[in-house]
Design a protein around this motif. Structure first.
Motif, PDB file in Angstrom:
ATOM      1  N   PRO A   1       4.182  21.442  19.523  1.00 57.90           N
ATOM      2  CA  PRO A   1       4.228  20.101  20.091  1.00 57.90           C
ATOM      3  C   PRO A   1       4.390  19.763  21.250  1.00 57.90           C
ATOM      4  CG  PRO A   1       6.517  20.943  19.043  1.00 57.90           C
ATOM      5  CD  PRO A   1       5.503  21.932  18.857  1.00 57.90           C
ATOM      6  N   ASN A   2       3.758  18.820  21.829  1.00 63.67           N
ATOM      7  CA  ASN A   2       3.855  18.499  23.417  1.00 63.67           C
ATOM      8  C   ASN A   2       3.341  19.881  24.301  1.00 63.67           C
ATOM      9  OD1 ASN A   2       4.498  15.937  22.991  1.00 63.67           O
ATOM     10  ND2 ASN A   2       6.584  16.579  22.665  1.00 63.67           N
ATOM     11  N   PRO A   3       2.393  20.622  23.910  1.00 60.77           N
ATOM     12  CA  PRO A   3       2.227  21.988  24.612  1.00 60.77           C
ATOM     13  C   PRO A   3       1.588  21.462  26.136  1.00 60.77           C
ATOM     14  CG  PRO A   3       0.162  21.007  23.164  1.00 60.77           C
ATOM     15  CD  PRO A   3       1.363  20.112  23.027  1.00 60.77           C
ATOM     16  N   SER A   4       1.889  22.499  26.891  1.00 59.85           N
ATOM     17  CA  SER A   4       1.327  22.417  28.422  1.00 59.85           C
ATOM     18  C   SER A   4      -0.105  22.900  28.233  1.00 59.85           C
ATOM     19  CB  SER A   4       2.179  23.381  29.250  1.00 59.85           C
ATOM     20  OG  SER A   4       2.186  24.816  28.743  1.00 59.85           O
ATOM     21  N   ASN A   5      -0.975  22.500  29.384  1.00 57.15           N
ATOM     22  CA  ASN A   5      -2.199  22.921  29.540  1.00 57.15           C
ATOM     23  C   ASN A   5      -2.348  24.682  29.000  1.00 57.15           C
ATOM     24  OD1 ASN A   5      -3.199  20.557  29.553  1.00 57.15           O
ATOM     25  ND2 ASN A   5      -3.684  20.446  31.782  1.00 57.15           N
ATOM     26  N   ARG A   6      -1.477  25.277  29.634  1.00 54.61           N
ATOM     27  CA  ARG A   6      -1.489  26.722  29.645  1.00 54.61           C
ATOM     28  C   ARG A   6      -1.286  27.158  28.197  1.00 54.61           C
ATOM     29  NH1 ARG A   6       1.002  29.912  34.835  1.00 54.61           N
ATOM     30  NH2 ARG A   6      -0.730  29.018  36.375  1.00 54.61           N
ATOM     31  N   ALA A   7      -0.492  26.529  27.491  1.00 52.65           N
ATOM     32  CA  ALA A   7      -0.024  26.633  26.169  1.00 52.65           C
ATOM     33  C   ALA A   7      -1.143  26.485  25.097  1.00 52.65           C
ATOM     34  CB  ALA A   7       1.219  25.906  25.471  1.00 52.65           C
TER      35      ALA A   7
END
Length: 318
Positions: free
Chosen positions: A87-93
């Protein structure tokens, strides 16, 4: 790639004419590739879809391709990647999730990661450049691997673009943490690659870089034009010189400094010379005077196409 020169070497061996004519006759019922490509490349940017465009071009080459089925496979990949990213991942994730889905072995890809096909790394076999074949075989090249990565990364909202080196695609990723744009080499796990490393693997001139031929992020429209070269390459392989020139003209309309398309266009003109003159006139001196203007025009178009590419910094050893 054929650059026509003066003298007896102007004309290419006539033995290939039979294959050319057969391919031409077999394709009389083929829907206009030029019309299809122009429709895709001229569409509003908001309507452009990397997967649909790539599969549309691939289907021109292989009419047996089932676009709907491959799109469903891609949709399933995106669902798995989205779930993995959390959920709500960062771009790096998100980037890690795309990378792991493709290149790590796990339940998500039935323990069949996508790998670099060392038997055909440049995709010289045209069938190996077709996206459905890559998805099925899980073995790709420097065309299919970056294109699938681009499709998936874009679908999950990552700031990515396609970029080029001689006979090679790779990914540009805009990292929102550092503010830097990073090259990702998708034939090697989509890990960072410096410009210097890419230039060592695929030598190119400083002039070509300065002219934006290589190492820059392509626009969406240019990316679709680059994808359309599968049709151009198919025409060249099947000795369809007239169709190749027409397709190259459309591609270059939307990607003006695409040196590779210029070179293939030159090859298309060489095939026209072969088709119209090599069989009947083994030597240029044998060409009837009434046909010389046509011959000279094709010869000039051939040389001009290569000259335009060279003016941008392209070199024949690429």
């Amino acid at each position: 790639m054929r650059r026509v020169t003066s003298g007896a070497s102007i004309l290419i061996a006539a033995a290939m004419l039979v294959a050319y004519s057969a391919a031409l006759l077999a394709d009389e019922t083929r829907p206009s590739a030029v019309t299809t490509i122009r429709a895709v490349l001229s569409s509003p940017e908001s309507d452009m879809d990397f997967a649909k465009a790539k599969l549309t071009f691939d289907k021109i080459v292989d009419p047996n391709i089932d676009i709907a089925t491959t799109l469903m496979q891609i949709d399933q990949m995106v669902r798995v990647i989205t779930s993995t990213a959390g959920p709500n991942p960062s771009n790096r994730a998100k980037l890690t999730a795309v990378r792991n889905y493709l290149y790590a072995s796990g339940d998500w890809n039935e323990h069949k990661p996508f790998q670099y096909d060392m038997t055909d790394p440049l995709g010289k076999k045209l069938a190996n450049k077709l996206l459905p074949n890559y998805i099925e075989a899980r073995r790709g090249n420097c065309v299919t691997m970056p294109i699938l990565f681009l499709i998936l990364a874009s679908r999950v909202g990552l700031p990515v673009a396609l970029s080029t080196a001689p006979l090679h695609f790779f990914i540009k990723y805009a990292d929102d943490v550092t503010g830097q744009t990073i090259n990702l080499e998708t034939t090697s796990g989509a890990y960072p690659a410096r410009d210097e490393w890419i230039r060592k693997q695929a030598p190119m001139t400083d002039q070509a870089i300065a002219n934006g031929v290589y190492l820059r992020a392509l626009t969406k429209r240019e990316t679709l034009a680059a994808m359309a070269t599968i049709v151009l390459e198919s025409d060249i392989e099947r000795r369809r010189g007239y169709e190749a020139v027409d397709v190259a003209n459309v591609i270059l309309q939307y990607y003006q400094n695409f040196a590779y398309a210029m070179v293939e266009q030159g090859t298309g003109y060489a095939l026209q010379i072969q088709a119209e003159f090599a069989d009947k006139y083994p030597r240029p001196i044998d060409i009837p005077p009434a046909l010389l203007p046509r011959f000279q025009m094709l010869q000039q178009q051939n040389l001009s196409a290569f000259a335009r590419a060279e003016a941008l910094g392209w070199r024949e050893d690429e």
